[in-house]
Write a protein that holds these residues in place. Structure first.
Motif, PDB file in Angstrom:
ATOM      1  N   SER A 191       0.811  -1.229   0.000  1.00  0.00           N
ATOM      2  CA  SER A 191       0.000   0.000   0.000  1.00  0.00           C
ATOM      3  C   SER A 191       0.844   1.278   0.000  1.00  0.00           C
ATOM      4  O   SER A 191       0.325   2.362   0.264  1.00  0.00           O
TER       5      SER A 191
ATOM      6  N   LYS B 236       2.976   4.468  -1.552  1.00  0.00           N
ATOM      7  CA  LYS B 236       2.613   5.410  -2.611  1.00  0.00           C
ATOM      8  C   LYS B 236       3.854   5.963  -3.291  1.00  0.00           C
ATOM      9  O   LYS B 236       4.841   6.289  -2.638  1.00  0.00           O
TER      10      LYS B 236
ATOM     11  N   CYS C  60      -0.411   3.873  -6.206  1.00  0.00           N
ATOM     12  CA  CYS C  60      -0.396   3.033  -5.000  1.00  0.00           C
ATOM     13  C   CYS C  60      -0.103   1.583  -5.358  1.00  0.00           C
ATOM     14  O   CYS C  60      -0.619   1.059  -6.342  1.00  0.00           O
ATOM     15  N   LYS C  61       0.731   0.988  -4.531  1.00  0.00           N
ATOM     16  CA  LYS C  61       1.099  -0.419  -4.720  1.00  0.00           C
ATOM     17  C   LYS C  61      -0.080  -1.288  -4.319  1.00  0.00           C
ATOM     18  O   LYS C  61      -0.814  -1.003  -3.422  1.00  0.00           O
TER      19      LYS C  61
END
Length: 119
Positions: free
Chosen positions: A23, A25, A118-119
């Motif tokens: 999660s 960024k 975002c991952k």
């Protein structure tokens, strides 16, 4: 990202994705070629404005590192980010972190493409 050679873009974004925590960024701001091209071809733009715009496209070239190797628009950047594995990609007006070139305007138009991925 505009300073990264075309052959290294995917590897660079894959590396950024890899080192981000879950999660995490990635904030990226690049010259927006869609906006810059409109300004450059506008017959109402002065030669001074067109020259300034050209330098934003290709880099100021004030030293050996001040060159742009790639021109970005949302479509290109979004595609490369998705290929690197990013799941949520938002275009934003600014990052609201500090005053930097991501909020710069030329002829009243914002010149930067600002993305939070975002991952």
């Amino acid at each position: 990202m505009e300073h990264v050679g075309q052959k290294k873009i995917s590897k660079t974004l894959n590396g950024i994705y890899r080192v981000l925590k879950s999660s995490g960024k990635f904030y990226v701001s690049v010259p927006d070629m869609d906006i810059l091209c409109k300004t450059f071809i506008d017959p109402k733009s002065s030669i001074k404005l067109k020259f300034h715009t050209m330098r934003m496209m290709f880099g100021g070239q004030l030293d050996e590192f001040d060159f742009h190797y790639f021109g970005w628009n949302f479509q290109f950047l979004n595609n490369f980010l998705l290929e690197a594995g990013f799941k949520k990609i938002d275009k934003v007006d600014n990052f609201s972190l500090f005053k930097d070139t991501s909020v710069s305007k030329s002829n009243g138009e914002p010149i930067s493409l600002n993305i939070i991925a975002c991952k």
